[in-house]
Design a protein around this motif. Structure first.
Motif, PDB file in Angstrom:
ATOM      1  N   ASP A  95      22.078  25.576  13.371  1.00  0.00           N
ATOM      2  CA  ASP A  95      22.485  26.559  12.502  1.00  0.00           C
ATOM      3  C   ASP A  95      23.704  27.024  12.856  1.00  0.00           C
ATOM      4  OD1 ASP A  95      20.045  26.174  11.235  1.00  0.00           O
ATOM      5  OD2 ASP A  95      19.366  28.343  12.079  1.00  0.00           O
ATOM      6  N   ASP A  97      24.810  29.895  12.657  1.00  0.00           N
ATOM      7  CA  ASP A  97      25.087  31.492  12.823  1.00  0.00           C
ATOM      8  C   ASP A  97      25.000  31.902  14.658  1.00  0.00           C
ATOM      9  OD1 ASP A  97      22.483  31.017  13.546  1.00  0.00           O
ATOM     10  OD2 ASP A  97      21.688  32.504  11.944  1.00  0.00           O
ATOM     11  N   GLN A  99      22.621  31.409  16.448  1.00  0.00           N
ATOM     12  CA  GLN A  99      21.517  31.765  17.173  1.00  0.00           C
ATOM     13  C   GLN A  99      20.883  30.759  17.790  1.00  0.00           C
ATOM     14  OE1 GLN A  99      19.237  33.165  13.426  1.00  0.00           O
ATOM     15  NE2 GLN A  99      18.586  34.481  14.887  1.00  0.00           N
ATOM     16  N   ARG A 198      16.145  32.929  21.931  1.00  0.00           N
ATOM     17  CA  ARG A 198      16.896  33.033  20.585  1.00  0.00           C
ATOM     18  C   ARG A 198      17.890  34.200  20.617  1.00  0.00           C
ATOM     19  NH1 ARG A 198      16.362  31.371  14.209  1.00  0.00           N
ATOM     20  NH2 ARG A 198      17.874  29.907  14.427  1.00  0.00           N
ATOM     21  N   ARG A 201      21.593  36.849  15.502  1.00  0.00           N
ATOM     22  CA  ARG A 201      22.876  36.228  14.509  1.00  0.00           C
ATOM     23  C   ARG A 201      24.152  36.961  14.884  1.00  0.00           C
ATOM     24  NH1 ARG A 201      24.592  34.704   9.742  1.00  0.00           N
ATOM     25  NH2 ARG A 201      22.935  33.149   8.945  1.00  0.00           N
TER      26      ARG A 201
END
Ligand code: UDP
Ligand code: MG
Length: 311
Positions: A95, A97, A99, A198, A201
């Motif tokens: 991803d 972002d 994350q 995790r 964002r």
């Protein structure tokens, strides 16, 4: 056949604040593995400056490629477009972002080389995600794993590394309603995972609205199982039996007990209940029919506006 060691596939939807950081962190990480790599950005109809930034990066770095889709096709399809264009012996899906920490690529790559076809990055903790998202995600993964006969890893997004073999197999699974996690799990082979925390964002907001999440969940379930259809059939059967008993009772009370008026409440309740069940069942059947319909149409999954791949 494949000259590159590693491809990085990144779907982009309004990520102008993250792209620079992401790019630098990926480059820093990846040079520790190889210099034969490519970074493929798929612009999924972003409304901000993402596309501009990506094509600038492509100008200045020959490792960078972009695919600009003609509109927003959704995360899964953007990733698919990237996979189809990728040329590496191994492909990382990540991803934009941040994350998914790019630094993990080293660990993912090392694990893959131990002889796995797929290595997932599984999150231990989800930071900065609302209570509702956490709960729904958890329930969804529980539900998925309880209704499938193959193992879908719990709490795993799309951050993973997959081998060329798996990429080629995904290419010949042309379902319209893509659910990559399900498809990859379905393929089997040796799959394993590594764990990470995790983070939140970095910038911007999640491109997954609740309605997108719901669609995603429906795609996930309908693409890998027809158990909901079977459940509906059974439920229908059960309710028919139940209403048969109710009918017998109604006849009995009419002719023997002469007490028909008092049944009003239960009548309303049961008709409402049955009405609800029917609508629900129709809805589920409709989901499958719409999937069939889409697959019959055989439209291309996505339309490319422009790309620098193959030029
Ligand atoms: N994304 C995309 N198309 C969309 C929505 C999201 O390409 O319609 C991308 C987004 O830019 C990001 C990744 O998919 O790189 C994951 O999206 P997001 O972070 O919004 O999802 P979440 O982490 O909230 O599940
Ligand atoms: Mg995200």
């Amino acid at each position: 056949m494949f000259s590159l060691k590693l491809s990085i596939v990144i779907p982009i939807y309004n990520e102008e604040e993250n792209i620079k950081d992401l790019y630098h962190r990926i480059c820093k990480t990846i040079v520790q593995i190889t210099d034969q790599y490519e970074i493929i950005f798929i612009n999924d109809g972003s409304k901000d400056l993402s596309m501009q930034m990506i094509s600038d990066l492509a100008e200045s770095d020959s490792h960078v490629f972009f695919i600009d889709l003609s509109r927003n096709f959704g995360h899964q399809i953007a990733v698919t477009a990237g996979l189809e264009a990728s040329k590496g012996e191994a492909v990382v899906i990540i991803d934009a972002d941040l994350q998914d920490p790019p630094e993990l690529i080293i660990e993912l790559y090392a694990k893959l080389n131990e002889g796995f076809e797929v290595v997932y990055a599984t999150r231990i903790k989800r930071e900065g995600e609302g209570f509702f998202k956490k709960i729904t995600a958890k329930l969804f993964y529980k539900l998925l794993s309880s209704i499938t006969s193959f193992k879908i890893p719990v709490d795993t997004g799309d951050y993973r590394i997959i081998s060329r073999k798996v990429v080629e197999l995904l290419k010949i699974m042309p379902e319209q309603n893509k659910f990559l996690r399900g498809q990859i799990a379905w393929l089997g082979f040796n799959q394993t995972q590594i764990y990470f925390n995790r983070p939140e964002r970095m910038h911007g907001k999640s491109g997954y609205s609740y309605s997108k999440m719901l669609n995603f969940a429906i795609d996930g379930i309908t693409s890998i199982t027809d158990i909901p259809l079977k459940l509906v059939t059974r439920l229908g059967l059960f309710i028919s039996l139940f209403s048969f008993v109710v009918i017998l009772y109604a006849i009995y009370s009419h002719f023997i007990l002469h007490r028909t008026i008092t049944g009003w409440t239960s009548l309303i309740i049961s008709s409402a209940f049955i009405g609800g069940v029917q609508l629900f069942s129709l809805g589920i059947i409709g989901e499958y029919i719409s999937r069939m319909n889409r697959n019959i149409l055989k439209r291309p999954l996505y339309i490319v506006n422009k790309t620098n791949i193959g030029s």
